[in-house]
Design a protein around this motif. Sequence first.
Motif, PDB file in Angstrom:
ATOM      1  N   GLU A 208       4.795   6.703  -0.782  1.00 20.89           N
ATOM      2  CA  GLU A 208       5.422   7.176   0.687  1.00 20.89           C
ATOM      3  C   GLU A 208       6.824   6.445   1.028  1.00 20.89           C
ATOM      4  O   GLU A 208       7.724   5.781   0.526  1.00 20.89           O
ATOM      5  CB  GLU A 208       4.484   6.184   1.939  1.00 20.89           C
ATOM      6  CG  GLU A 208       3.058   7.190   1.443  1.00 20.89           C
ATOM      7  CD  GLU A 208       1.870   6.312   2.576  1.00 20.89           C
ATOM      8  OE1 GLU A 208       2.241   5.590   3.822  1.00 20.89           O
ATOM      9  OE2 GLU A 208       0.729   6.480   2.598  1.00 20.89           O
TER      10      GLU A 208
ATOM     11  N   LYS B 257       1.321   4.360  -3.022  1.00 17.02           N
ATOM     12  CA  LYS B 257       1.169   5.693  -2.465  1.00 17.02           C
ATOM     13  C   LYS B 257       2.277   6.162  -3.095  1.00 17.02           C
ATOM     14  O   LYS B 257       2.728   7.309  -2.490  1.00 17.02           O
ATOM     15  CB  LYS B 257       0.604   5.668  -1.336  1.00 17.02           C
ATOM     16  CG  LYS B 257      -0.862   5.120  -1.115  1.00 17.02           C
ATOM     17  CD  LYS B 257      -0.913   5.161   0.279  1.00 17.02           C
ATOM     18  CE  LYS B 257      -2.743   4.490   0.866  1.00 17.02           C
ATOM     19  NZ  LYS B 257      -3.495   4.494   1.773  1.00 17.02           N
TER      20      LYS B 257
ATOM     21  N   GLN C 187       0.774  -1.274  -0.350  1.00 17.76           N
ATOM     22  CA  GLN C 187      -0.268   0.224  -0.160  1.00 17.76           C
ATOM     23  C   GLN C 187       0.888   1.215   0.051  1.00 17.76           C
ATOM     24  O   GLN C 187       0.540   2.516  -1.095  1.00 17.76           O
ATOM     25  CB  GLN C 187      -1.285   0.080   0.903  1.00 17.76           C
ATOM     26  CG  GLN C 187      -1.583  -0.924   1.565  1.00 17.76           C
ATOM     27  CD  GLN C 187      -2.951  -1.342   2.644  1.00 17.76           C
ATOM     28  OE1 GLN C 187      -2.367  -1.159   3.044  1.00 17.76           O
ATOM     29  NE2 GLN C 187      -3.557  -1.482   2.148  1.00 17.76           N
ATOM     30  N   LYS C 188       1.861   0.912   0.802  1.00 22.97           N
ATOM     31  CA  LYS C 188       2.810   2.619   1.032  1.00 22.97           C
ATOM     32  C   LYS C 188       3.251   2.450  -0.657  1.00 22.97           C
ATOM     33  O   LYS C 188       3.577   3.536  -1.077  1.00 22.97           O
ATOM     34  CB  LYS C 188       3.750   2.353   1.651  1.00 22.97           C
ATOM     35  CG  LYS C 188       3.398   2.387   3.254  1.00 22.97           C
ATOM     36  CD  LYS C 188       4.341   2.612   4.874  1.00 22.97           C
ATOM     37  CE  LYS C 188       3.651   3.298   5.401  1.00 22.97           C
ATOM     38  NZ  LYS C 188       4.622   4.550   6.439  1.00 22.97           N
TER      39      LYS C 188
END
Length: 222
Positions: A136, A134, A130-131
């Motif tokens: 991140e 995104k 997920q990171k």
Amino acid sequence: MFTKVLIADDIDFNDLGAVQTLNELDVAEIQFAKYCDEALLKVKKANFDGTPFQLLISDLSFKADHQLNKLNSGEELIAAVKKECPNIKVIVFSIEDKAHRIKLLFDALHIDGYVLKGRNKIYDLRRAIQKAYKEEQENISPELLYVLQDMTTSEINNYDVQLIKYLSRGISLENIEAVFKLEGISPNSKSSIEKHINKLKIYFKANNTVHLVAIAKDLGIV
């Protein structure tokens, strides 16, 4: 979320956790490769077909067997994949916890995440994916955060690793000089390489070059 993911791992059991995580994230297409050469071939074919992989999840260690391969480690695979597909996201999924090796993966190969295989692997891998999607920063298993914060690891760079690798193979200074010049690696004169080796001996408190290589291997640098 990513729609096309490649998993490179030579152990089926490890694939199961990754597949479960990707299925929970509704990833439409998941492919597998047990060899580094096979993984690179899949990446090249996907690019040729106009449907490139968006994420590579790779182990670092691949056991040798009867099949001959040009690429034999996760680092070699990641470097090759990045050349073919610069925009691909890469998450390393490994039991390796050596600080120097992990730091170099972020600094030299610009990986997007590092997940330590263990009890919380599914949760950590899901979070890492997920990171990465995104974009991140500091996408690493919580128990390994010290790696990014450890200032001592910043003193070892990709040049040092390349130099120690050649020394570990018993390559002479003259040949290292020739290889560095051929590959455009700098500094590449024999005297500058000798000075760099001496600096590494002092840094690692090594008695000689053999001792230096042994320490580097213990730390997982090579």
